[in-house]
Design a protein around this motif. Structure first.
Motif, mmCIF file in Angstrom:
data_model
loop_
_atom_site.group_PDB
_atom_site.id
_atom_site.type_symbol
_atom_site.label_atom_id
_atom_site.label_comp_id
_atom_site.label_asym_id
_atom_site.label_seq_id
_atom_site.Cartn_x
_atom_site.Cartn_y
_atom_site.Cartn_z
ATOM 1 N N GLU A 18 0.837 -1.218 0.000
ATOM 2 C CA GLU A 18 0.000 0.000 0.000
ATOM 3 C C GLU A 18 0.864 1.258 0.000
ATOM 4 O O GLU A 18 0.487 2.278 -0.552
ATOM 5 N N ALA A 29 1.834 -5.578 -10.564
ATOM 6 C CA ALA A 29 0.538 -5.883 -11.166
ATOM 7 C C ALA A 29 0.713 -6.361 -12.606
ATOM 8 O O ALA A 29 0.012 -7.276 -13.046
ATOM 9 N N VAL A 34 -2.320 -9.887 -8.282
ATOM 10 C CA VAL A 34 -3.677 -9.376 -8.087
ATOM 11 C C VAL A 34 -3.735 -8.420 -6.899
ATOM 12 O O VAL A 34 -4.458 -7.415 -6.935
ATOM 13 N N ALA A 35 -2.976 -8.696 -5.861
ATOM 14 C CA ALA A 35 -2.964 -7.812 -4.685
ATOM 15 C C ALA A 35 -2.436 -6.429 -5.068
ATOM 16 O O ALA A 35 -2.956 -5.406 -4.606
ATOM 17 N N SER A 38 -5.090 -4.617 -6.888
ATOM 18 C CA SER A 38 -6.103 -4.149 -5.927
ATOM 19 C C SER A 38 -5.678 -2.831 -5.295
ATOM 20 O O SER A 38 -6.509 -1.953 -5.051
ATOM 21 N N VAL A 39 -4.394 -2.681 -5.036
ATOM 22 C CA VAL A 39 -3.878 -1.420 -4.494
ATOM 23 C C VAL A 39 -4.103 -0.294 -5.511
ATOM 24 O O VAL A 39 -4.533 0.800 -5.154
ATOM 25 N N VAL A 41 -6.407 -0.144 -7.809
ATOM 26 C CA VAL A 41 -7.844 0.143 -7.859
ATOM 27 C C VAL A 41 -8.248 1.020 -6.685
ATOM 28 O O VAL A 41 -8.939 2.029 -6.852
ATOM 29 N N ARG A 42 -7.799 0.668 -5.476
ATOM 30 C CA ARG A 42 -8.154 1.475 -4.294
ATOM 31 C C ARG A 42 -7.540 2.873 -4.378
ATOM 32 O O ARG A 42 -8.169 3.857 -4.000
ATOM 33 N N THR A 45 -9.398 4.784 -7.882
ATOM 34 C CA THR A 45 -10.840 4.818 -8.142
ATOM 35 C C THR A 45 -11.450 6.191 -7.852
ATOM 36 O O THR A 45 -12.194 6.714 -8.691
ATOM 37 N N GLN A 67 -15.105 0.945 -14.164
ATOM 38 C CA GLN A 67 -14.859 -0.495 -14.150
ATOM 39 C C GLN A 67 -14.301 -0.963 -15.500
ATOM 40 O O GLN A 67 -13.352 -1.746 -15.543
ATOM 41 N N TRP A 74 -6.020 -3.663 -16.639
ATOM 42 C CA TRP A 74 -5.505 -4.980 -16.232
ATOM 43 C C TRP A 74 -4.997 -5.753 -17.450
ATOM 44 O O TRP A 74 -3.943 -6.371 -17.408
#
Length: 195
Positions: A18, A29, A34-35, A38-39, A41-42, A45, A67, A74
């Motif tokens: 993070e 990525a 995937v983790a 996810s960072v 995306v958070r 966004t 989205q 990705w």
């Protein structure tokens, strides 16, 4: 008791991933982590939603566009040449997706197809002159290159800033200035008799 409070503090601390910069997170990525995605995306966004909301004027489709942008990101993340430029790359993707959605939702109408009502007290000659002026502007716009026309419409009709146009068109601000200058010069020359 101390063990529980220490565990609570650990849960609140952000993970090293993070805290990592965009270059590291994007690189991981791109390798399929995937983790790490996810960072991303958070992290992005809220900014992507705000930008999309501005382009789509608060449409209910904002989340769908964001989205779609993340799905594209990705899939194309391995193509990102400089992972440190992740933010601008994501903003270009979401900007294009939003503009595509905007174009698709608007009916394509030529200005020649629009009947411009004149005030009731206007003489028929004034109505004819107004229509001829609109037709002349439409003809002048059609003679611009696609890039010049898109740039002019984003600025003059959409009210975009030079930076926003640059992001939307994926060109530097200096190119935006050049495109606008050429478009305006062409329109001024073509519309000279209507001044």
């Amino acid at each position: 008791m101390r063990e529980q409070s220490a565990r609570g503090r650990d849960e609140q601390l952000p993970s090293p991933l993070e805290q990592a910069d965009d270059g590291i997170v994007a690189g991981r990525a791109a390798d399929g982590d995937v983790a790490a995605f996810s960072v991303i995306v958070r992290r992005y966004t809220p900014m992507m939603r705000a930008s999309t909301r501005r382009i789509l004027n608060g449409s209910a489709e904002v989340d769908d566009v964001v989205q779609e942008a993340f799905v594209t990101a990705w899939q194309r993340l391995p193509e990102l040449e400089d992972p440190r430029k992740l933010r601008s790359w994501l903003m270009r993707i979401v900007g294009r997706k939003a503009l595509d959605r905007l174009r698709a939702s608007r009916p394509q109408v030529s200005t020649a197809d629009i009947d411009h009502p004149a005030p009731a007290h206007a003489a028929p000659s004034r109505v004819a002159e107004t229509r001829a002026g609109v037709d002349a502007l439409d003809a002048a716009l059609q003679r611009l290159t696609d890039a010049e026309r898109e740039c002019w419409v984003l600025r003059e009709v959409g009210g975009y800033s030079y930076d926003e146009i640059g992001e939307a068109m994926d060109v530097p601000v200096t190119t935006v200035r050049g495109l606008l200058a050429r478009a305006r010069k062409h329109i001024i020359v073509r519309m000279e008799e209507w001044r």
